[in-house]
Design a protein around this motif. Structure first.
Motif, PDB file in Angstrom:
ATOM      1  N   GLU A   1      -5.202   1.236   9.299  1.00  0.00           N
ATOM      2  CA  GLU A   1      -4.858   0.073   8.493  1.00  0.00           C
ATOM      3  C   GLU A   1      -3.920   0.459   7.346  1.00  0.00           C
ATOM      4  O   GLU A   1      -2.969  -0.261   7.035  1.00  0.00           O
ATOM      5  N   LEU A   2      -4.191   1.603   6.722  1.00  0.00           N
ATOM      6  CA  LEU A   2      -3.384   2.057   5.592  1.00  0.00           C
ATOM      7  C   LEU A   2      -2.042   2.631   6.040  1.00  0.00           C
ATOM      8  O   LEU A   2      -1.051   2.544   5.305  1.00  0.00           O
ATOM      9  N   SER A   3      -2.005   3.241   7.216  1.00  0.00           N
ATOM     10  CA  SER A   3      -0.773   3.872   7.705  1.00  0.00           C
ATOM     11  C   SER A   3      -0.551   3.445   9.155  1.00  0.00           C
ATOM     12  O   SER A   3      -0.800   4.218  10.086  1.00  0.00           O
ATOM     13  N   PRO A   4      -0.091   2.204   9.372  1.00  0.00           N
ATOM     14  CA  PRO A   4      -0.043   1.648  10.732  1.00  0.00           C
ATOM     15  C   PRO A   4       0.962   2.322  11.651  1.00  0.00           C
ATOM     16  O   PRO A   4       0.934   2.090  12.859  1.00  0.00           O
ATOM     17  N   ARG A   5       1.831   3.170  11.124  1.00  0.00           N
ATOM     18  CA  ARG A   5       2.837   3.811  11.964  1.00  0.00           C
ATOM     19  C   ARG A   5       2.426   5.205  12.424  1.00  0.00           C
ATOM     20  O   ARG A   5       3.164   5.834  13.178  1.00  0.00           O
ATOM     21  N   ASN A   6       1.306   5.696  11.965  1.00  0.00           N
ATOM     22  CA  ASN A   6       0.886   7.045  12.326  1.00  0.00           C
ATOM     23  C   ASN A   6       0.160   6.997  13.670  1.00  0.00           C
ATOM     24  O   ASN A   6      -1.005   6.605  13.759  1.00  0.00           O
ATOM     25  N   ARG A   7       0.847   7.403  14.721  1.00  0.00           N
ATOM     26  CA  ARG A   7       0.285   7.339  16.073  1.00  0.00           C
ATOM     27  C   ARG A   7      -0.804   8.384  16.304  1.00  0.00           C
ATOM     28  O   ARG A   7      -1.647   8.224  17.181  1.00  0.00           O
ATOM     29  N   ASP A  12      -8.692   7.767  -4.617  1.00  0.00           N
ATOM     30  CA  ASP A  12      -7.525   7.038  -4.128  1.00  0.00           C
ATOM     31  C   ASP A  12      -7.902   6.310  -2.841  1.00  0.00           C
ATOM     32  O   ASP A  12      -7.832   6.874  -1.751  1.00  0.00           O
ATOM     33  N   PRO A  13      -8.310   5.042  -2.944  1.00  0.00           N
ATOM     34  CA  PRO A  13      -8.759   4.298  -1.761  1.00  0.00           C
ATOM     35  C   PRO A  13      -7.652   4.006  -0.751  1.00  0.00           C
ATOM     36  O   PRO A  13      -7.941   3.445   0.307  1.00  0.00           O
ATOM     37  N   GLU A  14      -6.392   4.371  -1.049  1.00  0.00           N
ATOM     38  CA  GLU A  14      -5.296   4.129  -0.110  1.00  0.00           C
ATOM     39  C   GLU A  14      -4.816   5.419   0.566  1.00  0.00           C
ATOM     40  O   GLU A  14      -3.820   5.407   1.280  1.00  0.00           O
ATOM     41  N   PHE A  15      -5.518   6.514   0.373  1.00  0.00           N
ATOM     42  CA  PHE A  15      -5.111   7.827   0.896  1.00  0.00           C
ATOM     43  C   PHE A  15      -5.494   7.902   2.379  1.00  0.00           C
ATOM     44  O   PHE A  15      -6.605   8.265   2.744  1.00  0.00           O
ATOM     45  N   ALA A  16      -4.541   7.598   3.246  1.00  0.00           N
ATOM     46  CA  ALA A  16      -4.823   7.473   4.677  1.00  0.00           C
ATOM     47  C   ALA A  16      -5.276   8.788   5.294  1.00  0.00           C
ATOM     48  O   ALA A  16      -6.207   8.814   6.117  1.00  0.00           O
ATOM     49  N   GLU A  17      -4.647   9.899   4.942  1.00  0.00           N
ATOM     50  CA  GLU A  17      -4.996  11.179   5.556  1.00  0.00           C
ATOM     51  C   GLU A  17      -6.413  11.604   5.197  1.00  0.00           C
ATOM     52  O   GLU A  17      -7.097  12.245   5.998  1.00  0.00           O
ATOM     53  N   ALA A  18      -6.882  11.244   4.001  1.00  0.00           N
ATOM     54  CA  ALA A  18      -8.264  11.571   3.628  1.00  0.00           C
ATOM     55  C   ALA A  18      -9.244  10.811   4.519  1.00  0.00           C
ATOM     56  O   ALA A  18     -10.262  11.365   4.958  1.00  0.00           O
ATOM     57  N   ARG A  44       0.848  -1.194   0.000  1.00  0.00           N
ATOM     58  CA  ARG A  44       0.000   0.000   0.000  1.00  0.00           C
ATOM     59  C   ARG A  44       0.880   1.240   0.000  1.00  0.00           C
ATOM     60  O   ARG A  44       1.980   1.234   0.552  1.00  0.00           O
ATOM     61  N   MET A  45       0.362   2.306  -0.602  1.00  0.00           N
ATOM     62  CA  MET A  45       1.036   3.609  -0.541  1.00  0.00           C
ATOM     63  C   MET A  45       0.030   4.599   0.033  1.00  0.00           C
ATOM     64  O   MET A  45      -0.795   5.157  -0.700  1.00  0.00           O
ATOM     65  N   PRO A  46       0.053   4.818   1.362  1.00  0.00           N
ATOM     66  CA  PRO A  46      -0.986   5.622   2.023  1.00  0.00           C
ATOM     67  C   PRO A  46      -0.934   7.106   1.696  1.00  0.00           C
ATOM     68  O   PRO A  46      -1.856   7.828   2.037  1.00  0.00           O
ATOM     69  N   VAL A  47       0.152   7.560   1.068  1.00  0.00           N
ATOM     70  CA  VAL A  47       0.260   8.956   0.636  1.00  0.00           C
ATOM     71  C   VAL A  47       0.456   8.945  -0.876  1.00  0.00           C
ATOM     72  O   VAL A  47       1.351   8.262  -1.372  1.00  0.00           O
ATOM     73  N   PRO A  48      -0.373   9.661  -1.639  1.00  0.00           N
ATOM     74  CA  PRO A  48      -0.190   9.694  -3.097  1.00  0.00           C
ATOM     75  C   PRO A  48       1.225  10.126  -3.469  1.00  0.00           C
ATOM     76  O   PRO A  48       1.831  10.962  -2.790  1.00  0.00           O
ATOM     77  N   LEU A  49       1.739   9.545  -4.543  1.00  0.00           N
ATOM     78  CA  LEU A  49       3.107   9.820  -4.979  1.00  0.00           C
ATOM     79  C   LEU A  49       3.104  10.369  -6.394  1.00  0.00           C
ATOM     80  O   LEU A  49       2.435   9.823  -7.275  1.00  0.00           O
TER      81      LEU A  49
END
Length: 621
Positions: free
Chosen positions: A487-493, A455-461, A75-80
């Protein structure tokens, strides 16, 4: 080095023209293309063939990384977005500065909450190798649970050595190996003064960091801004991960991290349980493994050897055989791409956006965007980029104006970034005022749903959508959105902390407390402090339904109202008293039904809501 000499000569001949060009748009006037592969969007002026090559190499690198961490799907939780320029001077104009001088690396990585950007200098050979280290961090962020610094940096350094071609992958060499000789402007070969030590040289020294201490070390630097990698910490991290990958011990590493991160086991105990070794045995196994890698020592000897000419410099740099050599997981024929033309103005706006996101180029980027945003160009992408820049600077009035101009240029609202910026603007304005979002909350949710559909992987959205939903009272939908972001960005506390707040709003005390306890013991000092405070406030919240801070603010407001004489606050001894509401007669109008499709919801004029519905070819409001 023949190519390097020609490049130097060209630079000298064109020096005066290039100095003037630094204040102009990129030199290319035509031929901008967008190359869209399965996972990457590449803007380039280097032609379709070169643009496709960039797409193939990035897709191959992505597939190699998936194999390293044993994931079938990444997954890429931030668009690139990728900007690949054929002219090294155009690249130099937007590249970061180090000591007021443009970096010499042929690629760099810009990280952001809304998007990540890779810039490549296609004048250089294999420029994608320059961004392998931050590229690995980006993929770890979306696909691996939180770990200690040594694993993240060790894996990123291991991946930084990757080389891909149409058939094969080479990986495992020393990514920080540099030659002790360099060619000057006249073609002379000279010793490099005070060359940085490679990872191999650092590990050949008599001392290593104490293993238990090393395994618990933290980095003080921000992600993607790490400074030099020529340190013993990076060297030891690299060889430990090298060893784990070579011995197929990544599953055991997962067990180790669960023990130290979640169960808070001491390092010696976790090493024994996960690897069956004491710290001393673990260190000896890694040192023995390092000594067995003869390819590393051969490459180091070649780099140290005396050379007579530029060709020998190149040969010394590349003669060291990689530790691992295997077939590429993807061939060029297996990477499909869609190619479309991009107008010069759109391309220049996207390049200027890269500049405006860097402090050292911000002023020049602003000038270019403002020129593109004015008549007769009136470029929508320039308006959008300016809106985000003003938003980041806290100028909400200008951000609103630029967003409106972008929407006027794009009446169909097809640009998902406009929807994202509009939602983010509402949140930042509310945050700045210390108040909840006033009016337009339904529009914010609608904008964010459009973004996640794109973008279904955009965690911040998903994160912002969850915050909007909880403000609207939809705590169950908010929890679902926040769990998706995690789930998309498991390291974002931060996402976990906000999920705990949602559980508190639901009065789901046990789940909220479990998350807060987890965060309190985490490695992020700010998040840990916030979690501790919420845990301290939990008894008060359970009893009164609000935090002590909100209770204090409410009491202060009541005192101000009592002294102002403009309202009738509730007396302290009658806290349960309710304001008397005037009874309203029942609405006896007949109920009518309409079947149609909701086209738009406008809640900007609170408390009114304007709904536009399409039904049987008619549009009703």
């Amino acid at each position: 080095m023949v190519r390097s000499s020609l490049r130097t000569l060209a630079a000298l001949v064109l020096l005066s023209g290039l100095l003037f060009a630094r204040d102009q748009k990129p030199s290319t006037k035509e031929g901008w293309l967008q190359i869209q592969s399965a996972h990457f969007t590449i803007l380039t002026d280097a032609g379709e063939k070169r643009g496709r090559e960039v797409a193939v190499r990035l897709e191959q690198m992505r597939a190699v990384f998936a194999g390293l961490i044993m994931r079938d799907k990444l997954r890429m939780p931030v668009p690139l977005e990728v900007v690949a320029l054929k002219d090294d001077k155009d690249y130099e104009r937007l590249s970061p500065l180090r000591k007021r001088t443009a970096i010499t690396d042929p690629g760099f990585f810009l990280a952001g909450d809304d998007k990540n950007i890779i810039a490549l200098d296609l004048f250089a050979d294999e420029p994608w190798r320059a961004i392998a280290h931050p590229f690995a961090h980006m993929l770890l962020d979306g696909n691996y649970p939180p770990t200690k610094a040594w694993f993240d940096e060790g894996l990123a350094e291991y991946f930084a050595s990757v080389r891909v071609d149409n058939k094969y992958v080479d990986i495992g060499s020393d990514p920080e190996l540099t030659n002790k000789y360099a060619e000057d402007l006249l073609g002379n070969i000279n010793d490099v003064r005070h060359p940085a030590k490679s990872l191999t040289e650092l590990l050949m020294g008599p001392l290593w960091l104490d293993m238990p201490d090393f395994l618990q070390m933290r980095l003080n630097s921000q992600p993607y801004h790490e400074g030099t990698h020529h340190t013993l910490f990076y060297a030891q991290s690299w060889i430990v991960v090298h060893y784990l990958l070579a011995k197929n011990l990544l599953p055991q590493a997962g067990t180790y991290f669960n023990l130290v991160e979640n169960e808070k086991s001491p390092v010696p105990q976790a090493l024994r349980q996960a690897f069956g070794m004491t710290p001393e045995q673990f260190e000896k196994a890694i040192k023995d493994y390092f000594q067995s890698l003869t390819a590393l020592f051969t490459a180091q000897q070649n780099a140290d050897a005396a050379v007579q000419n530029s060709r020998d410099v190149d040969e010394a740099r590349n003669s060291g055989q990689q530790v691992n050599h295997f077939a590429s997981p993807l061939t060029p024929d297996e990477v499909s791409a869609v190619v479309k033309k991009v107008t010069d103005d759109d391309a220049h706006a996207l390049v200027a956006e890269v500049m405006v996101r860097q402090p050292e180029h911000r002023e020049e980027g602003f000038k270019q965007l403002e020129a593109l945003a004015q008549d007769p160009t009136d470029n929508a992408l320039a308006h959008r980029a300016l809106a985000f820049a003003f938003l980041q600077g806290g100028d909400f009035k200008q951000a609103t104006a630029q967003l409106q101009a972008a929407k006027d240029d794009d009446p169909s609202s097809s640009d998902p970034w406009i929807h994202y910026c509009e939602a983010l603007l509402r949140f930042r304005m509310a945050q700045n005022s210390g108040q909840a979002i006033e009016g337009g909350l339904a529009n914010v949710q609608q904008d964010l749903r459009a973004v996640v559909d794109w973008d279904p992987e955009f965690a911040e959205a998903y994160h912002l959508l969850g915050l909007a939903e909880v403000q609207g009272g939809g705590t169950h939908a908010a929890a679902d959105s926040m769990r998706k972001a995690i789930e998309l960005s498991p390291r974002n506390r931060r996402y976990v902390l906000d999920l705990a707040d949602i559980y508190l709003a639901q009065k789901n005390w046990d789940q909220a407390q479990a998350l807060l306890e987890q965060l309190k013991a985490g490695g992020n000092p700010q998040i840990a402090a916030a979690a501790r405070k919420k845990l301290d406030d939990l008894p008060f919240i359970k009893k009164y339904g609000i935090t002590p801070d909100r209770a204090a603010d409410a009491q202060k407001t009541r005192v101000i109202e009592a002294n102002s004489g403009i309202s009738n606050p509730l007396p302290d001894d009658d806290a349960d008293a309710k304001p008397q509401l005037k009874e309203r007669a029942p609405d006896k109008r007949p109920v009518k039904y309409l079947k149609g499709r909701i086209v738009k919801v406008d809640c900007t004029k609170a408390p009114e809501a304007l709904i536009t519905i399409s039904s049987a070819g008619r549009v009703l409001k």
